[in-house]
Motif scaffolding. Structure first.
Motif, PDB file in Angstrom:
ATOM      1  N   THR A 126      -6.881   5.064   1.755  1.00  0.00           N
ATOM      2  CA  THR A 126      -7.508   6.330   2.133  1.00  0.00           C
ATOM      3  C   THR A 126      -6.565   7.510   1.913  1.00  0.00           C
ATOM      4  O   THR A 126      -6.972   8.559   1.397  1.00  0.00           O
ATOM      5  CB  THR A 126      -7.953   6.288   3.606  1.00  0.00           C
ATOM      6  N   LEU A 127      -5.313   7.342   2.281  1.00  0.00           N
ATOM      7  CA  LEU A 127      -4.353   8.442   2.185  1.00  0.00           C
ATOM      8  C   LEU A 127      -3.609   8.480   0.853  1.00  0.00           C
ATOM      9  O   LEU A 127      -2.772   9.361   0.641  1.00  0.00           O
ATOM     10  CB  LEU A 127      -3.346   8.364   3.333  1.00  0.00           C
ATOM     11  N   GLY A 128      -3.902   7.549  -0.029  1.00  0.00           N
ATOM     12  CA  GLY A 128      -3.236   7.565  -1.335  1.00  0.00           C
ATOM     13  C   GLY A 128      -1.771   7.196  -1.266  1.00  0.00           C
ATOM     14  O   GLY A 128      -0.926   7.841  -1.904  1.00  0.00           O
ATOM     15  N   SER A 139      13.472  -1.791  -9.198  1.00  0.00           N
ATOM     16  CA  SER A 139      12.485  -1.315  -8.227  1.00  0.00           C
ATOM     17  C   SER A 139      11.328  -0.669  -8.970  1.00  0.00           C
ATOM     18  O   SER A 139      11.539   0.109  -9.910  1.00  0.00           O
ATOM     19  CB  SER A 139      13.109  -0.296  -7.268  1.00  0.00           C
ATOM     20  N   GLU A 140      10.128  -0.987  -8.543  1.00  0.00           N
ATOM     21  CA  GLU A 140       8.927  -0.449  -9.174  1.00  0.00           C
ATOM     22  C   GLU A 140       8.016   0.137  -8.108  1.00  0.00           C
ATOM     23  O   GLU A 140       8.102  -0.217  -6.925  1.00  0.00           O
ATOM     24  CB  GLU A 140       8.176  -1.548  -9.940  1.00  0.00           C
ATOM     25  N   GLU A 141       7.124   1.034  -8.538  1.00  0.00           N
ATOM     26  CA  GLU A 141       6.142   1.626  -7.635  1.00  0.00           C
ATOM     27  C   GLU A 141       4.735   1.373  -8.155  1.00  0.00           C
ATOM     28  O   GLU A 141       4.519   1.256  -9.366  1.00  0.00           O
ATOM     29  CB  GLU A 141       6.370   3.133  -7.494  1.00  0.00           C
ATOM     30  N   ILE A 142       3.793   1.284  -7.223  1.00  0.00           N
ATOM     31  CA  ILE A 142       2.388   1.098  -7.583  1.00  0.00           C
ATOM     32  C   ILE A 142       1.526   1.803  -6.544  1.00  0.00           C
ATOM     33  O   ILE A 142       1.829   1.772  -5.345  1.00  0.00           O
ATOM     34  CB  ILE A 142       2.030  -0.404  -7.684  1.00  0.00           C
ATOM     35  N   ALA A 143       0.484   2.473  -7.001  1.00  0.00           N
ATOM     36  CA  ALA A 143      -0.426   3.162  -6.085  1.00  0.00           C
ATOM     37  C   ALA A 143      -1.236   2.145  -5.290  1.00  0.00           C
ATOM     38  O   ALA A 143      -1.585   1.076  -5.798  1.00  0.00           O
ATOM     39  CB  ALA A 143      -1.357   4.079  -6.874  1.00  0.00           C
ATOM     40  N   ALA A 144      -1.548   2.492  -4.047  1.00  0.00           N
ATOM     41  CA  ALA A 144      -2.345   1.594  -3.210  1.00  0.00           C
ATOM     42  C   ALA A 144      -3.680   1.265  -3.859  1.00  0.00           C
ATOM     43  O   ALA A 144      -4.177   0.146  -3.755  1.00  0.00           O
ATOM     44  CB  ALA A 144      -2.565   2.227  -1.836  1.00  0.00           C
ATOM     45  N   ALA A 155      -1.733  -6.926  -6.996  1.00  0.00           N
ATOM     46  CA  ALA A 155      -1.030  -6.786  -8.272  1.00  0.00           C
ATOM     47  C   ALA A 155       0.466  -7.033  -8.122  1.00  0.00           C
ATOM     48  O   ALA A 155       1.219  -6.872  -9.090  1.00  0.00           O
ATOM     49  CB  ALA A 155      -1.269  -5.385  -8.842  1.00  0.00           C
ATOM     50  N   LEU A 156       0.922  -7.443  -6.946  1.00  0.00           N
ATOM     51  CA  LEU A 156       2.340  -7.710  -6.730  1.00  0.00           C
ATOM     52  C   LEU A 156       2.751  -8.949  -7.527  1.00  0.00           C
ATOM     53  O   LEU A 156       2.171 -10.023  -7.349  1.00  0.00           O
ATOM     54  CB  LEU A 156       2.610  -7.944  -5.242  1.00  0.00           C
ATOM     55  N   PRO A 157       3.737  -8.830  -8.419  1.00  0.00           N
ATOM     56  CA  PRO A 157       4.170 -10.005  -9.187  1.00  0.00           C
ATOM     57  C   PRO A 157       4.644 -11.125  -8.262  1.00  0.00           C
ATOM     58  O   PRO A 157       5.173 -10.868  -7.170  1.00  0.00           O
ATOM     59  CB  PRO A 157       5.315  -9.462 -10.046  1.00  0.00           C
ATOM     60  N   VAL A 165       6.357   1.288   1.891  1.00  0.00           N
ATOM     61  CA  VAL A 165       5.126   2.019   1.593  1.00  0.00           C
ATOM     62  C   VAL A 165       5.371   3.471   1.960  1.00  0.00           C
ATOM     63  O   VAL A 165       5.981   3.763   2.997  1.00  0.00           O
ATOM     64  CB  VAL A 165       3.915   1.434   2.359  1.00  0.00           C
ATOM     65  N   ARG A 166       4.918   4.382   1.101  1.00  0.00           N
ATOM     66  CA  ARG A 166       5.126   5.816   1.326  1.00  0.00           C
ATOM     67  C   ARG A 166       3.784   6.534   1.417  1.00  0.00           C
ATOM     68  O   ARG A 166       2.949   6.413   0.528  1.00  0.00           O
ATOM     69  CB  ARG A 166       5.980   6.417   0.204  1.00  0.00           C
ATOM     70  N   PHE A 167       3.616   7.265   2.518  1.00  0.00           N
ATOM     71  CA  PHE A 167       2.405   8.035   2.740  1.00  0.00           C
ATOM     72  C   PHE A 167       2.675   9.502   2.455  1.00  0.00           C
ATOM     73  O   PHE A 167       3.671  10.060   2.936  1.00  0.00           O
ATOM     74  CB  PHE A 167       1.931   7.886   4.192  1.00  0.00           C
ATOM     75  N   PRO A 168       1.827  10.163   1.674  1.00  0.00           N
ATOM     76  CA  PRO A 168       2.041  11.590   1.383  1.00  0.00           C
ATOM     77  C   PRO A 168       1.906  12.435   2.640  1.00  0.00           C
ATOM     78  O   PRO A 168       1.131  12.109   3.545  1.00  0.00           O
ATOM     79  CB  PRO A 168       0.933  11.905   0.371  1.00  0.00           C
ATOM     80  N   ARG A 169       2.660  13.507   2.694  1.00  0.00           N
ATOM     81  CA  ARG A 169       2.623  14.405   3.844  1.00  0.00           C
ATOM     82  C   ARG A 169       1.590  15.513   3.623  1.00  0.00           C
ATOM     83  O   ARG A 169       1.583  16.162   2.579  1.00  0.00           O
ATOM     84  CB  ARG A 169       4.001  15.038   4.058  1.00  0.00           C
ATOM     85  N   TRP A 170       0.729  15.710   4.579  1.00  0.00           N
ATOM     86  CA  TRP A 170      -0.186  16.847   4.577  1.00  0.00           C
ATOM     87  C   TRP A 170       0.498  17.982   5.330  1.00  0.00           C
ATOM     88  O   TRP A 170       0.878  17.821   6.490  1.00  0.00           O
ATOM     89  CB  TRP A 170      -1.504  16.484   5.262  1.00  0.00           C
ATOM     90  N   ARG A 171       0.636  19.124   4.693  1.00  0.00           N
ATOM     91  CA  ARG A 171       1.370  20.232   5.304  1.00  0.00           C
ATOM     92  C   ARG A 171       0.460  21.244   6.003  1.00  0.00           C
ATOM     93  O   ARG A 171       0.915  22.296   6.434  1.00  0.00           O
ATOM     94  CB  ARG A 171       2.223  20.931   4.239  1.00  0.00           C
ATOM     95  N   ASP A 172      -0.828  20.928   6.100  1.00  0.00           N
ATOM     96  CA  ASP A 172      -1.765  21.822   6.781  1.00  0.00           C
ATOM     97  C   ASP A 172      -1.457  21.874   8.280  1.00  0.00           C
ATOM     98  O   ASP A 172      -0.963  20.909   8.868  1.00  0.00           O
ATOM     99  CB  ASP A 172      -3.201  21.328   6.571  1.00  0.00           C
ATOM    100  N   ALA A 173      -1.779  23.000   8.903  1.00  0.00           N
ATOM    101  CA  ALA A 173      -1.493  23.181  10.329  1.00  0.00           C
ATOM    102  C   ALA A 173      -2.494  22.454  11.222  1.00  0.00           C
ATOM    103  O   ALA A 173      -2.146  21.988  12.310  1.00  0.00           O
ATOM    104  CB  ALA A 173      -1.482  24.672  10.670  1.00  0.00           C
TER     105      ALA A 173
END
Length: 289
Positions: A126-128, A139-144, A155-157, A165-173
């Motif tokens: 949901t959060l990408g 080290s490799e990265e893959i989108a959720a 898809a993990l070998p 896992v890294r979640f993007p930050r929403w900067r809205d107030a």
């Protein structure tokens, strides 16, 4: 039942774990074991070797980064229940199994097992979110959205270890989150679920919206068409309902002895509208405070 015989090895560090994965045949990684161990007990999984990464301290963290929040693969689920760094993740955690399971279960374990009903996987899609894994020294990265291939399939070998896992930050107030699921009993596997995160401007207009449904299809599903329909407007339940129904019209829901495909579609639509409504209310309440 009892599991088939297997070799158990505790890795001292990530380098050793990756080296053993590269060398071993039919090897699985274990951390909390809350999914893998029951599967082994029922002999639905029969690895020849288990590599325990639970005590690799470098894989257990919740870290604020410039572009988002990074969470280590062996971070216990109960930690995120008390940490609001990712509000939507904190919202869903009480629905992840029972307290005893969350005290042992890990974030990476839930993601790597790829259960269609898993709440953490739903939030990641949901959060990408972006997943990081180690294969050998690289080290490799893959989108959720690309990670989950089907029930219990990713898809993990086979020779790779999920590390973060890294979640993007929403900067809205003004940000609000909402989550709903339906199951036979609290903390059982969901028949359908929905998660939403909304950002409103000072006039209550939706600036950003992320919506996903879980346990309905073979993988968690992000409904981007709903976001396109509602962003730039004051969210009205009737409009949200129409957008959600349109988004779910062409999906192929799962059907089993617990819930039919038609039930899952209808439940997902209702839960999605509730999640959006709750997220909007929470965003408005944040502005009031």
């Amino acid at each position: 039942m009892k599991p088939a015989s297997f070799e158990y090895v505790r890795a001292a560090d990530l380098d050793q774990a990756c080296a053993m994965l590269a060398a071993g045949d039919d090897t699985r990684v274990i951390a909390g074991g809350q999914t893998l161990v029951p599967l082994m007990a029922m002999r639905l999984a029969r690895p020849k070797r288990l590599i325990d990464i639970a005590r690799i301290s470098d894989l257990a963290f919740v870290r604020q980064e410039r572009e988002g929040i990074a969470i280590g693969a062996t971070t216990r689920q109960c930690v995120l229940e008390r940490d609001a760094a990712v509000p939507l993740l904190a919202k869903v955690m009480p629905f992840v199994g029972h307290a005893a399971i969350r005290s042992r279960g890990t974030v990476g374990g839930s993601l790597a097992n790829a259960d269609p009903a898993a709440e953490i996987a739903l939030v990641a899609v949901t959060l990408g979110a972006t997943f990081t894994y180690r294969q050998g020294a690289a080290s490799e990265e893959i989108a959720a959205s690309d990670f989950f291939l089907g029930p219990m399939m990713t898809a993990l070998p086979a020779t790779a270890c999920l590390t973060a896992v890294r979640f993007p930050r929403w900067r809205d107030a003004r940000i609000g989150v909402g989550f709903h699921e339906v199951s036979a009993r609290r903390s059982d596997f969901a028949f359908a679920s929905a998660a939403a995160q909304v950002a409103l401007d000072g006039d209550g207009v939706c600036q950003h919206l992320a919506l996903g449904v879980g346990a309905v299809t073979a993988c968690p599903l992000r409904l981007d068409t709903v976001a396109k329909a509602l962003e730039g407007t004051r969210v009205e339940p009737a409009v949200a309902r129409a957008a959600v129904r349109a988004a779910l019209a062409d999906i192929e829901p799962l059907s089993d002895l617990h819930a039919s495909a038609d039930y899952r579609r209808r439940a997902a639509a209702s839960l999605a509208v509730r999640a959006i409504t709750d997220a909007c209310r929470a965003a408005e309440a944040a502005h009031a405070r």
